[in-house]
Design a protein around this motif. Structure first.
Motif, mmCIF file in Angstrom:
data_model
loop_
_atom_site.group_PDB
_atom_site.id
_atom_site.type_symbol
_atom_site.label_atom_id
_atom_site.label_comp_id
_atom_site.label_asym_id
_atom_site.label_seq_id
_atom_site.Cartn_x
_atom_site.Cartn_y
_atom_site.Cartn_z
ATOM 1 N N GLY A 99 63.435 66.288 38.843
ATOM 2 C CA GLY A 99 63.167 67.583 39.441
ATOM 3 C C GLY A 99 64.327 68.076 40.267
ATOM 4 O O GLY A 99 65.357 67.404 40.397
ATOM 5 N N LEU A 100 64.173 69.270 40.844
ATOM 6 C CA LEU A 100 65.242 69.837 41.668
ATOM 7 C C LEU A 100 65.361 69.136 43.013
ATOM 8 O O LEU A 100 66.407 69.176 43.648
ATOM 9 C CB LEU A 100 64.989 71.332 41.889
ATOM 10 C CG LEU A 100 65.225 72.238 40.673
ATOM 11 C CD1 LEU A 100 64.844 73.669 41.009
ATOM 12 C CD2 LEU A 100 66.666 72.158 40.204
ATOM 13 N N LEU A 101 64.296 68.480 43.461
ATOM 14 C CA LEU A 101 64.321 67.809 44.757
ATOM 15 C C LEU A 101 64.425 66.297 44.639
ATOM 16 O O LEU A 101 64.987 65.647 45.529
ATOM 17 C CB LEU A 101 63.071 68.170 45.564
ATOM 18 C CG LEU A 101 62.923 69.633 45.979
ATOM 19 C CD1 LEU A 101 61.620 69.842 46.741
ATOM 20 C CD2 LEU A 101 64.108 70.084 46.828
ATOM 21 N N SER A 102 63.891 65.712 43.586
ATOM 22 C CA SER A 102 63.857 64.254 43.500
ATOM 23 C C SER A 102 63.731 63.797 42.060
ATOM 24 O O SER A 102 63.468 64.596 41.155
ATOM 25 C CB SER A 102 62.668 63.694 44.313
ATOM 26 O OG SER A 102 61.439 64.151 43.760
ATOM 27 N N VAL A 103 63.943 62.501 41.890
ATOM 28 C CA VAL A 103 63.751 61.836 40.595
ATOM 29 C C VAL A 103 62.634 60.813 40.758
ATOM 30 O O VAL A 103 62.640 60.029 41.707
ATOM 31 C CB VAL A 103 65.052 61.137 40.138
ATOM 32 C CG1 VAL A 103 64.796 60.274 38.900
ATOM 33 C CG2 VAL A 103 66.130 62.162 39.848
ATOM 34 N N ARG A 104 61.675 60.847 39.843
ATOM 35 C CA ARG A 104 60.551 59.906 39.898
ATOM 36 C C ARG A 104 60.760 58.800 38.872
ATOM 37 O O ARG A 104 61.062 59.076 37.711
ATOM 38 C CB ARG A 104 59.226 60.619 39.623
ATOM 39 C CG ARG A 104 58.783 61.541 40.743
ATOM 40 C CD ARG A 104 57.458 62.207 40.439
ATOM 41 N NE ARG A 104 57.582 63.146 39.333
ATOM 42 C CZ ARG A 104 57.146 62.910 38.097
ATOM 43 N NH1 ARG A 104 56.547 61.771 37.810
ATOM 44 N NH2 ARG A 104 57.292 63.814 37.151
ATOM 45 N N ILE A 105 60.617 57.543 39.344
ATOM 46 C CA ILE A 105 60.731 56.396 38.447
ATOM 47 C C ILE A 105 59.516 55.493 38.643
ATOM 48 O O ILE A 105 58.818 55.582 39.647
ATOM 49 C CB ILE A 105 62.022 55.589 38.717
ATOM 50 C CG1 ILE A 105 61.938 54.897 40.086
ATOM 51 C CG2 ILE A 105 63.253 56.466 38.631
ATOM 52 C CD1 ILE A 105 63.089 53.942 40.360
ATOM 53 N N HIS A 106 59.253 54.658 37.635
ATOM 54 C CA HIS A 106 58.264 53.595 37.842
ATOM 55 C C HIS A 106 58.975 52.261 37.666
ATOM 56 O O HIS A 106 59.756 52.067 36.744
ATOM 57 C CB HIS A 106 57.057 53.726 36.892
ATOM 58 C CG HIS A 106 57.350 53.472 35.448
ATOM 59 N ND1 HIS A 106 57.713 54.476 34.556
ATOM 60 C CD2 HIS A 106 57.328 52.326 34.717
ATOM 61 C CE1 HIS A 106 57.897 53.967 33.352
ATOM 62 N NE2 HIS A 106 57.677 52.663 33.425
ATOM 63 N N THR A 107 58.728 51.368 38.605
ATOM 64 C CA THR A 107 59.408 50.081 38.649
ATOM 65 C C THR A 107 58.841 49.128 37.593
ATOM 66 O O THR A 107 57.849 49.436 36.916
ATOM 67 C CB THR A 107 59.269 49.447 40.041
ATOM 68 O OG1 THR A 107 57.870 49.230 40.311
ATOM 69 C CG2 THR A 107 59.836 50.372 41.108
ATOM 70 N N SER A 108 59.454 47.959 37.496
ATOM 71 C CA SER A 108 59.009 46.977 36.504
ATOM 72 C C SER A 108 57.599 46.477 36.784
ATOM 73 O O SER A 108 56.892 46.052 35.867
ATOM 74 C CB SER A 108 59.989 45.796 36.463
ATOM 75 O OG SER A 108 61.288 46.241 36.114
ATOM 76 N N ASP A 109 57.171 46.517 38.067
ATOM 77 C CA ASP A 109 55.800 46.131 38.394
ATOM 78 C C ASP A 109 54.889 47.354 38.500
ATOM 79 O O ASP A 109 53.850 47.321 39.147
ATOM 80 C CB ASP A 109 55.750 45.311 39.693
ATOM 81 C CG ASP A 109 56.455 46.014 40.846
ATOM 82 O OD1 ASP A 109 57.069 47.073 40.608
ATOM 83 O OD2 ASP A 109 56.382 45.509 41.970
ATOM 84 N N ASN A 110 55.319 48.471 37.851
ATOM 85 C CA ASN A 110 54.496 49.669 37.656
ATOM 86 C C ASN A 110 54.115 50.357 38.963
ATOM 87 O O ASN A 110 52.975 50.772 39.161
ATOM 88 C CB ASN A 110 53.223 49.339 36.863
ATOM 89 C CG ASN A 110 52.710 50.550 36.093
ATOM 90 O OD1 ASN A 110 53.492 51.386 35.652
ATOM 91 N ND2 ASN A 110 51.404 50.651 35.937
#
Length: 282
Positions: free
Chosen positions: A143-154
């Motif tokens: 997004g314009l403000l942040s990046v969303r990720i999911h870690t290896s442990d979800n």
């Protein structure tokens, strides 16, 4: 009686607004908004089609959203103009409010500007596996403000764009091929040439290790044991399988050829009282 009713509901004042001229303005405004909406949908469809061919998915989505925002603002200004509302007063109020909000939201503005750089650089894409400041995971959204990720442990982690710009970003999925270096401790008493010859057979036992670029084996310094390095190349999707195969086959070939892999251990010697000197503290 009728005069009292008209005075009660201000019918005379309301009737002044329902003139033929105002009716024409309303009809013209509705038709204009409809035409603008059709043009907006056509432009958005064309831009979306073109950007989908030349840009990454997240960049195409962001451009589509920006077109929508511009359309909504333009329509709002157009309707306010039809209603006779002075846009200069609104711009003045917006300017003052924007100045106050700008001081109060410096972090958000920084993230917004950084988001433009993130999108422009195309250093990350959706589904890439990245690491920022020790936090790693798969990208779900940009997004314009942040990046969303999911870690290896979800677990979902939101990383501000300013942090991505100001930190070292590692993208493990950017290239199709990856290299990994395995460090193998070797005993000082071992036949070092024999060890190299034995470790060179490990890549051939691992189906996901690539022949080109070729694996390399070399000694790399003296520590508690002699440090031997084995580097192999593989496809990025085979990371886990390659690590498991290489580690298991290193232990296997070393065991079969009598090569010791040293590990840290502690020798304990027990002394009985007869071995202590008379004045010593045991």
């Amino acid at each position: 009686m009728w005069e009292k009713i008209k005075d009660l509901f201000h019918i005379n004042e309301l009737s002044a607004y329902f003139t033929m001229a105002n009716l024409k303005k309303v009809i013209f405004g509705v038709v204009s908004v409809f035409v603008f909406y059709i043009i907006y949908r056509v432009i958005k469809a064309i831009v979306k089609k073109q950007t989908a061919k030349k840009m990454e998915k997240h960049a195409s989505v962001m451009i589509s959203k920006m077109i929508s925002y511009v359309f909504y603002v333009a329509i709002a200004m157009y309707i306010l103009g039809l209603l006779g509302i002075s846009l200069k007063a609104i711009f003045g109020a917006v300017g003052i409010a924007g100045l106050a909000i700008g001081f109060a939201a410096q972090t958000s503005v920084s993230n917004l500007i950084s988001g433009m750089f993130v999108l422009g650089e195309r250093a990350i894409r959706i589904d890439d596996f990245i690491e920022v400041d020790g936090v790693s995971g798969t990208v779900d959204g940009i997004g314009l403000l942040s990046v969303r990720i999911h870690t290896s442990d979800n677990q979902m982690v939101r990383i501000p764009n300013s942090r991505i710009i100001n930190s070292n970003l590692t993208n493990y999925s950017h290239f199709d091929l990856r290299r990994f270096m395995f460090e193998i401790p070797i005993s000082y008493s071992a036949d070092l040439q024999k060890v190299i010859d034995v470790i060179k057979t490990v890549p051939d036992l691992c189906p996901t290790v690539l022949k080109t670029p070729a694996p390399t084996v070399f000694y790399d310094g003296f520590k508690e044991a002699i440090s031997l390095k084995l580097t192999v190349w593989f496809k990025k999707d085979d990371f886990i399988q390659t690590k498991n195969d290489v580690y298991m086959n290193i232990v296997k070939v070393c065991g079969e050829n009598g090569i010791e892999i040293p590990y840290e251990h502690i020798d304990i010697t027990l002394l009985n009282s007869n071995n202590c000197q008379k004045d010593a503290i045991c």
